[in-house]
Write an enzyme that holds these catalytic residues in place. Structure first.
Site, PDB file in Angstrom:
ATOM      1  N   ALA A  70       0.850  -1.188   0.000  1.00 34.02           N
ATOM      2  CA  ALA A  70       0.000   0.000   0.000  1.00 34.02           C
ATOM      3  C   ALA A  70       0.887   1.239   0.000  1.00 34.02           C
ATOM      4  O   ALA A  70       2.098   1.164   0.203  1.00 34.02           O
ATOM      5  CB  ALA A  70      -0.914  -0.011   1.220  1.00 34.02           C
ATOM      6  N   GLY A 109      -0.041  -5.284   0.451  1.00 37.19           N
ATOM      7  CA  GLY A 109      -1.275  -5.157  -0.309  1.00 37.19           C
ATOM      8  C   GLY A 109      -1.177  -5.762  -1.684  1.00 37.19           C
ATOM      9  O   GLY A 109      -2.187  -6.206  -2.253  1.00 37.19           O
ATOM     10  N   GLU A 112      -1.932  -9.328  -1.164  1.00 39.17           N
ATOM     11  CA  GLU A 112      -3.358  -9.443  -0.836  1.00 39.17           C
ATOM     12  C   GLU A 112      -4.218  -9.309  -2.097  1.00 39.17           C
ATOM     13  O   GLU A 112      -5.223 -10.008  -2.252  1.00 39.17           O
ATOM     14  CB  GLU A 112      -3.729  -8.377   0.195  1.00 39.17           C
ATOM     15  CG  GLU A 112      -3.169  -8.677   1.591  1.00 39.17           C
ATOM     16  CD  GLU A 112      -3.511  -7.611   2.609  1.00 39.17           C
ATOM     17  OE1 GLU A 112      -4.239  -7.919   3.570  1.00 39.17           O
ATOM     18  OE2 GLU A 112      -3.063  -6.461   2.428  1.00 39.17           O
ATOM     19  N   GLU A 132       3.853  -6.423   6.740  1.00 39.06           N
ATOM     20  CA  GLU A 132       3.262  -5.329   7.511  1.00 39.06           C
ATOM     21  C   GLU A 132       3.669  -5.330   8.976  1.00 39.06           C
ATOM     22  O   GLU A 132       3.743  -4.267   9.613  1.00 39.06           O
ATOM     23  CB  GLU A 132       1.723  -5.398   7.412  1.00 39.06           C
ATOM     24  CG  GLU A 132       1.147  -4.992   6.082  1.00 39.06           C
ATOM     25  CD  GLU A 132       1.069  -6.136   5.083  1.00 39.06           C
ATOM     26  OE1 GLU A 132       0.396  -5.980   4.054  1.00 39.06           O
ATOM     27  OE2 GLU A 132       1.679  -7.204   5.339  1.00 39.06           O
TER      28      GLU A 132
END
Length: 707
Positions: A70, A109, A112, A132
């Site tokens: 992200a 992300g 993901e 993360e």
């Protein structure tokens, strides 16, 4: 063939390749999943879903990597839809067969997003991961809920809780990746291979596999408990790893939708926590220190094809290993053949120990040993591009070494000292080329510790500084440029803390109490256990050197000197502040030391008292912060983040507290300054006078870093 480009955004391109919809993320340098990328993905996906000719969608990225996470710059800002979770849900429920084509680093992300696809195709060189936790977070877009449904809880926990990258070949074995491209596939050839794979799935009649609709296989009954117990031990003090375990546990215990809801709540709790703020600060600070203020980005650098190290002791041998590990040939010089052989023996044993752990092959051990070339003659250094002196902390000895280096080294060679405290300018004055001299302060053990203090002297040229910073990165170190003063940044602050810790013991605290307070705060060891590890004789010699030189600020004789004078040098002699049993590094309080301290205290006439843990913590850490403020005021460090990085990577300051200056910001300059003033009033010691910078920040409500 391609149809016309449709709904192309600045960050995401969509093309139709016959019956395949190709979505390409193009947001360099790392294709971070910021708002523009998310919006572009949603538009492109909707285009593919609406086209009846499109039977499958391949999602990939341009440039050197699939999304590496992200955009954490958006943290703390109002959310802009669509969220990443919404994008992933749209991919998962699209009705089209979806394939994620992964290259470079599919992290956070990015992974993901790939988990929202039905199948994953990867370049052999790719790495996947959910890191993360290293920012004090957990995967917040379904990672803790989808991954265990795909590969099981036992394989999921280490990936999420430890946050380390997984090579594509290992990911394939785990079932995280379904197929691998041919080695060397990249760019258009990799995309073509992904399209071929997607068409093969269609030909085979492959079905959609939305992970949100899959059950989680029940793990062994004690898996969570045993993994949590190990995590508490390995990651002492960290909050995020335990919350990650909780979220994965929810994947087993809760329906998918509820698990996602709880994951988001846990993510937001961590995101707003002090630990995550600190870890994100450390993440950015590590990257910022590479950009030296005032040093132009295009400053030319000198090649370093061959290096040399003077001194085959612990530090010299470790530094030689640093170069060999990076594939750089290195001359290792010592005046004594016996010392040279002993040093080479230690190096070989270190490498062989690493090989026994499976981290090196026998061939690699020999390759690295062959790069380390022993010599007893300075004349053999005539061709080297860089030489690092690592002899005893004795100014006269170092000057002699540098005078000899000035004689034999070629013009343009960089002459560096590994001194941890001494004046780099005084050392440079022993040469006729002070512009080529600087400090390269490695931390012990040099082949393990990541920090490298790059000490710029008054005459050090920009080219030499730039070369040293670039070299630091090349050999795997976090290089931090600092100015020249006694102790530079790290040791100057360390000596202030150590001085305060020593006084606390004189006033009534036991060494083990002081150590426990600092380890409870998060340091891997306390100041006195660290002294034993480093060797008490090292500091003892440094203090004696300063006293001999007539340094008016040299520490007075103390109880640690008294211990060293009895031959108690620390772990290497099995006795220092603590005693050590054979084969053990566990410190054991020693009545003999208590007696030495008591005798020293009586000779000084100090009245002892009971000291609370809070006073120990504040005096040790506020002394560091106050000294750090002086260092900033003097320009020895240009930014507070340099101090934080030095203390995190060189001295074990807990990363989840962000470094001493960030931690002080969290406490507040006003509170720190007031405490310093109170300690000054109580002790009468001027060293507790708040530094001018600290006092100004206290008055204005400012923060270190807001300069």
């Amino acid at each position: 063939m391609d149809t016309a480009v449709q709904n192309e955004s600045r960050f995401v391109h969509y093309r139709q390749r016959d019956d395949i919809g190709l979505i390409v993320i193009d947001s360099p340098p790392v294709n971070a999943l910021g708002h523009g990328v998310r919006a572009g993905l949603m538009t492109a996906l909707n285009e593919a879903v609406a086209d009846a000719q499109v039977k499958a969608v391949v999602l990939t990225a341009a440039g050197r990597t699939f999304p590496a996470g992200a955009d954490i710059r958006e943290f703390g800002k109002p959310a802009q839809p669509p969220s990443l979770s919404e994008v992933i849900a749209a991919v998962e429920s699209s009705g089209k067969l979806t394939v994620a084509a992964l290259h470079g680093t599919a992290f956070g992300g990015g992974l993901e997003l790939a988990l929202g696809c039905d199948y994953r195709f990867a370049a052999v060189e790719a790495k996947l991961g959910l890191p993360e936790v290293k920012l004090g977070l957990l995967p917040g877009a379904g990672g803790t809920q989808r991954l265990p449904r795909l590969i099981g809880v036992a394989a999921t926990l280490p990936i999420i809780v430890e946050g380390n990258p997984v090579p594509a070949t290992e990911a394939k074995a785990l079932g995280l990746v379904d197929a691998l491209a041919e080695p060397g596939s990249s760019g258009d050839s990799f995309i073509d291979a992904a399209l071929v794979y997607a068409r093969s799935l269609l030909a085979e009649g492959a079905v959609k596999r939305p992970l949100g609709e899959m059950p989680v296989q029940q793990p062994d009954a004690d898996l969570f408990e045993s993994f949590e117990a190990k995590t508490r031990q390995r990651r002492r003090g960290f909050e995020a790893p335990l919350v990650c375990i909780e979220s994965v546990r929810n994947a087993v215990a809760l329906p998918f939708a509820e698990g996602l809801k709880q994951e988001r709540a846990l993510f937001e709790k961590l995101r707003d926590s002090a630990q995550s703020r600190a870890q994100r600060h450390a993440f950015f600070a590590e990257r910022e220190v590479a950009k030296v203020p005032g040093l132009a980005k295009d400053t030319p650098t000198n090649p370093v094809a061959e290096a040399a190290v003077i001194g085959a002791g612990t530090m010299g041998g470790g530094i030689a290993m640093v170069f060999a590990n990076a594939g750089i040939p290195v001359r290792l010089l010592d005046a004594q053949e016996e010392a040279l052989e002993r040093g080479l023996g230690v190096i070989r044993r270190n490498y062989e120990a690493t090989a026994k752990k499976g981290r090196l092959t026998a061939a690699e051990v020999e390759e690295r040993m062959a790069l380390i070339r022993p010599t007893v003659s300075y004349d053999d250094l005539a061709t080297v591009d860089l030489v690092i002196e690592a002899v005893f902390e004795d100014m006269e000895l170092k000057k002699k070494v540098f005078a000899e280096l000035d004689r034999v080294c070629k013009p343009g060679a960089i002459l560096a000292t590994n001194t941890s405290t001494l004046d780099v300018d005084a050392i440079a004055a022993a040469t006729g080329r002070p512009e080529s001299v600087l400090g390269l302060h490695f931390f012990s053990p040099a082949n393990v510790m990541k920090l490298l203090e790059v000490v710029r002297g008054q005459a050090t040229s920009d080219e030499v500084l730039a070369t040293a910073m670039r070299l630091g990165k090349r050999v795997g170190k976090v290089a931090v440029a600092v100015g020249n003063c006694y102790g530079f940044v790290g040791n100057r602050m360390l000596h202030r803390r150590q001085s305060e810790a020593m006084l606390l013991v004189e006033e009534g605290a036991a060494p083990e109490q002081v150590d426990k307070v600092l380890t409870d705060f998060g340091f891997p060891m306390g100041p006195f256990a660290m002294s034993d590890l480093a060797g008490i004789d090292v500091g003892w010699r440094i203090r004696n050197e300063r006293r001999k030189a007539g340094d008016p600020e040299a520490p007075e004789y103390n109880w640690l000197d008294a211990i060293a004078e009895r031959g108690r040098y620390g772990q290497k002699t099995k006795a220092g502040v603590y005693r050590y049993e054979e084969g053990s590094r566990t410190p054991i309080p020693d009545p003999e030391v208590a007696q030495i301290i008591a005798e020293h205290v009586r000779s000084k006439g100090v009245a002892q008292r009971s000291i609370e843990d809070r006073e120990i913590l504040e005096r040790c850490l506020y002394a560091m912060v106050n000294e750090g403020a002086r260092i900033l005021e003097e320009g020895i460090a240009v930014r507070a983040l340099e101090i934080d990085v030095i203390w995190i990577y060189g001295y074990g300051f807990p990363v989840y507290r962000g470094g001493p200056m960030f931690w002080a910001n969290e406490i507040g300059a006003e509170a720190v300054s007031a405490a310093c003033s109170a300690f000054r009033a109580a002790s009468g010691r001027e060293v507790w006078q708040p530094a001018p910078l600290l006092a100004r920040l206290a008055e204005t409500g400012g923060r270190f870093g807001d300069l």
